[in-house]
Design a protein around this motif. Sequence first.
Motif, PDB file in Angstrom:
ATOM      1  N   ARG A 134       0.934  -1.245  -0.013  1.00 60.13           N
ATOM      2  CA  ARG A 134      -0.130  -0.021   0.169  1.00 60.13           C
ATOM      3  C   ARG A 134       0.979   1.211   0.042  1.00 60.13           C
ATOM      4  O   ARG A 134       0.396   2.113  -0.735  1.00 60.13           O
ATOM      5  N   LEU A 135       2.123   1.340   0.682  1.00 61.53           N
ATOM      6  CA  LEU A 135       2.944   2.352   0.795  1.00 61.53           C
ATOM      7  C   LEU A 135       3.637   2.492  -0.781  1.00 61.53           C
ATOM      8  O   LEU A 135       3.622   3.576  -1.146  1.00 61.53           O
ATOM      9  N   LYS A 136       3.725   1.294  -1.220  1.00 65.12           N
ATOM     10  CA  LYS A 136       4.399   1.505  -2.589  1.00 65.12           C
ATOM     11  C   LYS A 136       3.501   2.287  -3.562  1.00 65.12           C
ATOM     12  O   LYS A 136       3.741   2.867  -4.696  1.00 65.12           O
ATOM     13  N   ASN A 137       2.141   2.066  -3.328  1.00 61.96           N
ATOM     14  CA  ASN A 137       1.052   2.643  -4.139  1.00 61.96           C
ATOM     15  C   ASN A 137       0.870   4.118  -3.736  1.00 61.96           C
ATOM     16  O   ASN A 137      -0.062   4.673  -3.978  1.00 61.96           O
ATOM     17  N   HIS A 138       1.607   4.655  -2.763  1.00 61.84           N
ATOM     18  CA  HIS A 138       1.655   6.093  -2.064  1.00 61.84           C
ATOM     19  C   HIS A 138       0.250   6.439  -1.261  1.00 61.84           C
ATOM     20  O   HIS A 138      -0.043   7.379  -1.132  1.00 61.84           O
ATOM     21  N   GLU A 139      -0.302   5.291  -0.720  1.00 56.95           N
ATOM     22  CA  GLU A 139      -1.443   5.183   0.291  1.00 56.95           C
ATOM     23  C   GLU A 139      -0.880   5.755   1.474  1.00 56.95           C
ATOM     24  O   GLU A 139       0.263   5.450   1.954  1.00 56.95           O
ATOM     25  N   PRO A 140      -1.731   6.789   2.203  1.00 61.31           N
ATOM     26  CA  PRO A 140      -0.873   7.477   3.369  1.00 61.31           C
ATOM     27  C   PRO A 140      -0.784   6.556   4.188  1.00 61.31           C
ATOM     28  O   PRO A 140      -1.859   5.613   4.638  1.00 61.31           O
ATOM     29  N   ILE A 141       0.105   6.472   5.212  1.00 63.79           N
ATOM     30  CA  ILE A 141       0.251   5.580   6.094  1.00 63.79           C
ATOM     31  C   ILE A 141      -0.669   5.567   7.229  1.00 63.79           C
ATOM     32  O   ILE A 141      -1.069   4.759   7.930  1.00 63.79           O
ATOM     33  N   GLN A 142      -1.446   6.699   7.439  1.00 61.21           N
ATOM     34  CA  GLN A 142      -2.684   7.139   8.585  1.00 61.21           C
ATOM     35  C   GLN A 142      -3.754   6.199   8.040  1.00 61.21           C
ATOM     36  O   GLN A 142      -4.436   5.785   8.988  1.00 61.21           O
ATOM     37  N   TYR A 143      -3.990   5.800   6.758  1.00 55.55           N
ATOM     38  CA  TYR A 143      -5.116   5.061   6.135  1.00 55.55           C
ATOM     39  C   TYR A 143      -4.843   3.686   6.485  1.00 55.55           C
ATOM     40  O   TYR A 143      -5.495   3.101   6.929  1.00 55.55           O
ATOM     41  N   ILE A 144      -3.612   3.492   6.283  1.00 54.57           N
ATOM     42  CA  ILE A 144      -3.145   2.016   6.405  1.00 54.57           C
ATOM     43  C   ILE A 144      -3.295   1.620   7.922  1.00 54.57           C
ATOM     44  O   ILE A 144      -3.766   0.567   8.059  1.00 54.57           O
ATOM     45  N   VAL A 145      -2.940   2.385   8.890  1.00 55.84           N
ATOM     46  CA  VAL A 145      -2.959   1.956  10.396  1.00 55.84           C
ATOM     47  C   VAL A 145      -4.337   2.339  10.656  1.00 55.84           C
ATOM     48  O   VAL A 145      -4.644   2.072  12.019  1.00 55.84           O
ATOM     49  N   GLY A 146      -5.021   3.188  10.041  1.00 60.26           N
ATOM     50  CA  GLY A 146      -6.441   3.619  10.545  1.00 60.26           C
ATOM     51  C   GLY A 146      -6.552   4.715  11.687  1.00 60.26           C
ATOM     52  O   GLY A 146      -7.444   4.867  12.101  1.00 60.26           O
ATOM     53  N   GLY A 147      -5.412   5.139  11.597  1.00 59.10           N
ATOM     54  CA  GLY A 147      -5.330   6.322  12.902  1.00 59.10           C
ATOM     55  C   GLY A 147      -4.027   7.397  12.715  1.00 59.10           C
ATOM     56  O   GLY A 147      -3.042   7.110  12.094  1.00 59.10           O
ATOM     57  N   THR A 148      -4.122   8.312  13.602  1.00 60.05           N
ATOM     58  CA  THR A 148      -2.968   9.347  13.708  1.00 60.05           C
ATOM     59  C   THR A 148      -3.156  10.107  15.000  1.00 60.05           C
ATOM     60  O   THR A 148      -4.194   9.909  16.020  1.00 60.05           O
ATOM     61  N   GLU A 149      -2.302  11.094  15.153  1.00 58.46           N
ATOM     62  CA  GLU A 149      -2.350  11.830  16.231  1.00 58.46           C
ATOM     63  C   GLU A 149      -2.638  13.100  16.068  1.00 58.46           C
ATOM     64  O   GLU A 149      -1.834  13.882  15.273  1.00 58.46           O
ATOM     65  N   PHE A 150      -3.537  13.871  17.008  1.00 52.12           N
ATOM     66  CA  PHE A 150      -3.552  15.390  16.640  1.00 52.12           C
ATOM     67  C   PHE A 150      -3.949  16.083  17.980  1.00 52.12           C
ATOM     68  O   PHE A 150      -4.560  15.610  18.573  1.00 52.12           O
ATOM     69  N   TYR A 151      -3.047  16.794  18.037  1.00 57.46           N
ATOM     70  CA  TYR A 151      -3.340  17.915  19.449  1.00 57.46           C
ATOM     71  C   TYR A 151      -3.003  16.937  20.737  1.00 57.46           C
ATOM     72  O   TYR A 151      -3.739  17.251  21.878  1.00 57.46           O
ATOM     73  N   GLY A 152      -2.242  15.850  20.339  1.00 57.82           N
ATOM     74  CA  GLY A 152      -1.848  15.000  21.667  1.00 57.82           C
ATOM     75  C   GLY A 152      -2.970  14.090  21.618  1.00 57.82           C
ATOM     76  O   GLY A 152      -2.832  13.178  22.626  1.00 57.82           O
ATOM     77  N   LEU A 153      -3.917  13.880  20.849  1.00 57.88           N
ATOM     78  CA  LEU A 153      -4.924  12.859  21.021  1.00 57.88           C
ATOM     79  C   LEU A 153      -5.157  11.871  19.894  1.00 57.88           C
ATOM     80  O   LEU A 153      -4.716  12.358  19.101  1.00 57.88           O
ATOM     81  N   PRO A 154      -5.531  10.669  20.169  1.00 54.02           N
ATOM     82  CA  PRO A 154      -5.640   9.820  18.966  1.00 54.02           C
ATOM     83  C   PRO A 154      -6.976   9.975  18.224  1.00 54.02           C
ATOM     84  O   PRO A 154      -8.074  10.017  18.777  1.00 54.02           O
ATOM     85  N   PHE A 155      -6.608   9.860  16.777  1.00 58.97           N
ATOM     86  CA  PHE A 155      -7.992  10.067  15.987  1.00 58.97           C
ATOM     87  C   PHE A 155      -7.867   8.876  14.865  1.00 58.97           C
ATOM     88  O   PHE A 155      -6.796   8.506  14.309  1.00 58.97           O
ATOM     89  N   LYS A 156      -8.760   8.353  14.763  1.00 58.92           N
ATOM     90  CA  LYS A 156      -9.133   7.490  13.645  1.00 58.92           C
ATOM     91  C   LYS A 156      -9.589   8.224  12.440  1.00 58.92           C
ATOM     92  O   LYS A 156     -10.001   9.172  12.471  1.00 58.92           O
ATOM     93  N   VAL A 157      -9.017   7.652  11.311  1.00 62.85           N
ATOM     94  CA  VAL A 157      -9.146   8.190  10.103  1.00 62.85           C
ATOM     95  C   VAL A 157      -9.566   7.075   8.740  1.00 62.85           C
ATOM     96  O   VAL A 157      -8.994   6.019   9.257  1.00 62.85           O
ATOM     97  N   ASN A 158     -10.204   7.524   8.000  1.00 63.35           N
ATOM     98  CA  ASN A 158     -10.216   6.583   6.936  1.00 63.35           C
ATOM     99  C   ASN A 158     -10.616   7.363   5.576  1.00 63.35           C
ATOM    100  O   ASN A 158     -10.394   8.619   5.643  1.00 63.35           O
ATOM    101  N   GLU A 159     -10.674   6.660   4.496  1.00 62.00           N
ATOM    102  CA  GLU A 159     -10.935   7.406   2.951  1.00 62.00           C
ATOM    103  C   GLU A 159     -12.038   8.474   2.897  1.00 62.00           C
ATOM    104  O   GLU A 159     -12.136   9.256   2.212  1.00 62.00           O
TER     105      GLU A 159
END
Length: 284
Positions: A64-89
């Motif tokens: 998926r990374l080789k296809n340039h898909e964002p790592i945040q979508y691959i693992v299903g989340g990220t951090e924002f303002y010190g908090l966990p957030f789920k993200v998707n397409e």
Amino acid sequence: MKLKQLKKNVIEALSEIYPSEEIHTFFFILSEKYLNLSRIETTLEAEQKINPRVLQKFETALRRLKNHEPIQYIVGGTEFYGLPFKVNEHTLIPRPETEELVEWIIEGAVSENKPDYRILDIGTGSGCIAVSLAKALPQASVFAMDVSLKALEMAKENARLNEVSVQFFQEDILKTGTLPQQYDVIVSNPPYVRELEKLKMKNNVLNFEPPSALYVSNADPLVFYRTISRLALRYLKPHGKLYFEINEYLSNELMKSLKKEGYPHIDLKKDFRGKDRMLQCRKK
């Protein structure tokens, strides 16, 4: 396979596509997700054997990374303002510059220290702004709207994840003529990337993040700002504030438009990269 060999494989697989620093970040994110190892632990546990099931997850992530898909979508989340957030397409990936907008709003709210403080986030997406404000300002009532039901589902999940109360509702801001009530703060990070600017964008954004949350036409790039600012004139409380994240190339044009709409007091702020990125305005 041992962890140190897995790390070497990840670096070799992505070396022709991404910078070295970014590849190492990918490895640490994937290790935390699939192995529950911190960055330092990946060094301390370099001899750890990786089972086939986890190896398969890494291999899928690499494809998926080789296809340039964002790592945040691959693992299903990220951090924002010190908090966990789920993200998707269906949601944009929260950006660090938006954290600065959140910090600005919090500073203003804390300094005012008013009872019955109400905040509305228009175009909430993942809910990163609304949820972060609700977490930092527990005395405030936070509301958030979006046109996308799929985005609202994710935003609601993020509110539960961070144990805050946010009242979400669906609405197309370009089609509504009313808001539910009066607010002390209205904030929006609306679509502001013009079609002509697509050439400057990377494939991970172009091919994966929701276009409706990103792009506006070249002919009328300020349509969301104009619509929201007109509604805010009617639905901001006396001395209420309107906050926007903005397109760095349109700051002067936007400020002229806002003054014309009835906002004589405008503060423009640069982000950590030195770009015009956010503004605060108050009506007469």
